[in-house]
Write an enzyme that holds these catalytic residues in place. Sequence first.
Site, PDB file in Angstrom:
ATOM      1  N   ASN A  40       0.872  -1.172   0.000  1.00  0.00           N
ATOM      2  CA  ASN A  40       0.000   0.000   0.000  1.00  0.00           C
ATOM      3  C   ASN A  40       0.913   1.227   0.000  1.00  0.00           C
ATOM      4  O   ASN A  40       1.520   1.547   1.018  1.00  0.00           O
ATOM      5  CB  ASN A  40      -0.886  -0.046   1.256  1.00  0.00           C
ATOM      6  CG  ASN A  40      -1.708   1.209   1.435  1.00  0.00           C
ATOM      7  OD1 ASN A  40      -1.758   2.075   0.558  1.00  0.00           O
ATOM      8  ND2 ASN A  40      -2.364   1.322   2.580  1.00  0.00           N
ATOM      9  N   TRP A  41       1.012   1.870  -1.161  1.00  0.00           N
ATOM     10  CA  TRP A  41       1.955   2.988  -1.280  1.00  0.00           C
ATOM     11  C   TRP A  41       1.410   4.272  -0.668  1.00  0.00           C
ATOM     12  O   TRP A  41       2.101   5.271  -0.606  1.00  0.00           O
ATOM     13  CB  TRP A  41       2.336   3.204  -2.757  1.00  0.00           C
ATOM     14  CG  TRP A  41       3.118   2.063  -3.345  1.00  0.00           C
ATOM     15  CD1 TRP A  41       3.526   0.930  -2.700  1.00  0.00           C
ATOM     16  CD2 TRP A  41       3.583   1.938  -4.698  1.00  0.00           C
ATOM     17  NE1 TRP A  41       4.218   0.120  -3.560  1.00  0.00           N
ATOM     18  CE2 TRP A  41       4.259   0.709  -4.791  1.00  0.00           C
ATOM     19  CE3 TRP A  41       3.472   2.737  -5.840  1.00  0.00           C
ATOM     20  CZ2 TRP A  41       4.847   0.266  -5.978  1.00  0.00           C
ATOM     21  CZ3 TRP A  41       4.052   2.305  -7.026  1.00  0.00           C
ATOM     22  CH2 TRP A  41       4.729   1.082  -7.094  1.00  0.00           C
ATOM     23  N   LYS A  42       0.169   4.253  -0.251  1.00  0.00           N
ATOM     24  CA  LYS A  42      -0.471   5.425   0.379  1.00  0.00           C
ATOM     25  C   LYS A  42      -0.246   6.686  -0.470  1.00  0.00           C
ATOM     26  O   LYS A  42      -0.132   6.592  -1.676  1.00  0.00           O
ATOM     27  CB  LYS A  42       0.025   5.576   1.815  1.00  0.00           C
ATOM     28  CG  LYS A  42      -0.132   4.286   2.619  1.00  0.00           C
ATOM     29  CD  LYS A  42       0.012   4.488   4.094  1.00  0.00           C
ATOM     30  CE  LYS A  42      -0.184   3.153   4.799  1.00  0.00           C
ATOM     31  NZ  LYS A  42      -0.194   3.259   6.233  1.00  0.00           N
ATOM     32  N   HIS A 126      -9.603   1.228   4.820  1.00  0.00           N
ATOM     33  CA  HIS A 126      -8.314   1.379   5.506  1.00  0.00           C
ATOM     34  C   HIS A 126      -8.505   2.299   6.713  1.00  0.00           C
ATOM     35  O   HIS A 126      -9.307   3.231   6.669  1.00  0.00           O
ATOM     36  CB  HIS A 126      -7.269   1.961   4.550  1.00  0.00           C
ATOM     37  CG  HIS A 126      -5.899   1.930   5.147  1.00  0.00           C
ATOM     38  ND1 HIS A 126      -5.447   2.883   6.024  1.00  0.00           N
ATOM     39  CD2 HIS A 126      -4.903   1.017   5.027  1.00  0.00           C
ATOM     40  CE1 HIS A 126      -4.223   2.565   6.412  1.00  0.00           C
ATOM     41  NE2 HIS A 126      -3.864   1.447   5.826  1.00  0.00           N
ATOM     42  N   GLU A 198      -5.656  -4.947  10.512  1.00  0.00           N
ATOM     43  CA  GLU A 198      -4.618  -3.949  10.735  1.00  0.00           C
ATOM     44  C   GLU A 198      -4.920  -3.177  12.023  1.00  0.00           C
ATOM     45  O   GLU A 198      -5.693  -2.203  11.992  1.00  0.00           O
ATOM     46  CB  GLU A 198      -4.575  -2.965   9.568  1.00  0.00           C
ATOM     47  CG  GLU A 198      -4.295  -3.610   8.234  1.00  0.00           C
ATOM     48  CD  GLU A 198      -3.714  -2.603   7.246  1.00  0.00           C
ATOM     49  OE1 GLU A 198      -2.580  -2.798   6.813  1.00  0.00           O
ATOM     50  OE2 GLU A 198      -4.391  -1.602   6.938  1.00  0.00           O
ATOM     51  N   GLY A 204       2.227   2.174  10.824  1.00  0.00           N
ATOM     52  CA  GLY A 204       3.183   3.260  10.661  1.00  0.00           C
ATOM     53  C   GLY A 204       3.851   3.674  11.966  1.00  0.00           C
ATOM     54  O   GLY A 204       4.509   4.703  12.039  1.00  0.00           O
ATOM     55  N   SER A 243       3.183  -2.203  10.352  1.00  0.00           N
ATOM     56  CA  SER A 243       4.633  -2.283  10.590  1.00  0.00           C
ATOM     57  C   SER A 243       5.249  -3.642  10.218  1.00  0.00           C
ATOM     58  O   SER A 243       6.173  -4.113  10.880  1.00  0.00           O
ATOM     59  CB  SER A 243       4.961  -1.925  12.039  1.00  0.00           C
ATOM     60  OG  SER A 243       4.541  -0.600  12.311  1.00  0.00           O
ATOM     61  N   GLY A 264       2.714  -1.132   4.303  1.00  0.00           N
ATOM     62  CA  GLY A 264       2.814   0.283   3.930  1.00  0.00           C
ATOM     63  C   GLY A 264       4.266   0.673   3.722  1.00  0.00           C
ATOM     64  O   GLY A 264       4.845   0.461   2.658  1.00  0.00           O
ATOM     65  N   GLY A 265       4.896   1.222   4.770  1.00  0.00           N
ATOM     66  CA  GLY A 265       6.245   1.776   4.674  1.00  0.00           C
ATOM     67  C   GLY A 265       7.253   0.880   3.963  1.00  0.00           C
ATOM     68  O   GLY A 265       7.985   1.339   3.075  1.00  0.00           O
TER      69      GLY A 265
HETATM   70  P1  PGA Z   1       2.679   0.215   7.662  1.00  0.00           P
HETATM   71  O1  PGA Z   1       1.223   0.424   7.015  1.00  0.00           O
HETATM   72  O2  PGA Z   1       3.239  -1.070   7.088  1.00  0.00           O
HETATM   73  O3  PGA Z   1       3.477   1.415   7.235  1.00  0.00           O
HETATM   74  O4  PGA Z   1       2.484   0.146   9.138  1.00  0.00           O
HETATM   75  C1  PGA Z   1       0.369  -0.657   6.799  1.00  0.00           C
HETATM   76  C2  PGA Z   1      -0.935  -0.182   6.215  1.00  0.00           C
HETATM   77  O5  PGA Z   1      -1.400   0.899   6.610  1.00  0.00           O
HETATM   78  O6  PGA Z   1      -1.540  -0.843   5.356  1.00  0.00           O
END
Ligand code: PGA
Length: 282
Positions: A40-42, A126, A198, A204, A243, A264-265
């Site tokens: 998920n590149w947000k 999300h 999640e 994050g 995370s 995400g990250g």
């Molecule tokens: P994260 O995000 O891996 O940066 O914690 C996960 C997500 O929000 O899907």
Amino acid sequence: MILAQALRNIFRFPSTRGHRALTPDPLERTPMRRPFIAGNWKMNLGCQDAVRLAQQIREVLGSLPDRDVAVCPTFVSLGAVAQVLEGSPIQVGGQDCARFDDGAYTGEVSATILRSTGARLVILGHSERRHVMGETDEVVRAKMGKAREHGLRPILCVGETLEEREAGRTLEVVERQVRKGLEGFGAPDLAETTVAYEPVWAIGTGKVATPEQAQEVHAAIRGWLKELGGAVGEDMRIQYGGSVKPSNVNGLMAMRDIDGALVGGASLKADDFAELVGFDLS
Ligand code: PGA
């Protein structure tokens, strides 16, 4: 490309569930539950950077015989990323879609428009949509309906806040989000849906849920999915998100009801993402 070469050298695509299924094991996942890792590149990466990352990921991952992989860029770069990944096993998805059909909804992107870019998946509900943009369970359910109506495979995100966890309300909150998000879905729609657990406090923040904490909630979700879809619920994939990194993915993926990760990250760097996708179950 040196990076690609180095990663290919360290990658093994080791014992898969398919291979392990040869040994009868009551804890084994069903064959339908191929591991599924989605990035998920947000709201990151302009169009050129998104294309570059997609090219690097395609290069580094090569073929993926035993797992499913997807990336979800911003709407703006979806079409370009989908083109880069065409013909590769890497799927492309949106991060949201409108709860309406095409029409006068300034700033929105419908499920049909999303599909026209080449996207076949969509992340819905999300926690950043729920908690920052104020999306309710009803809004998420309406979007889930539009996604299925127009042939997109949704990833329904659910998860409790820290406050809810500390108040002992985790399962109550997650159950409500799962049941509401999937309300009215029959077996064919459930079969095309992934659920992502999640915990909001882990997104994050660098605070990952322990594999046991995650498994506890995944097992509960599995129970509700089986109530809703019978055998289909047993075959649905439940991703963990929050995370996830190369250093913790193996422990999470070793859990019985964790079938993949929504990342995400760590999905924003080709080498980290590739290392995650190459998690080792042996
Ligand atoms: P994260 O995000 O891996 O940066 O914690 C996960 C997500 O929000 O899907």
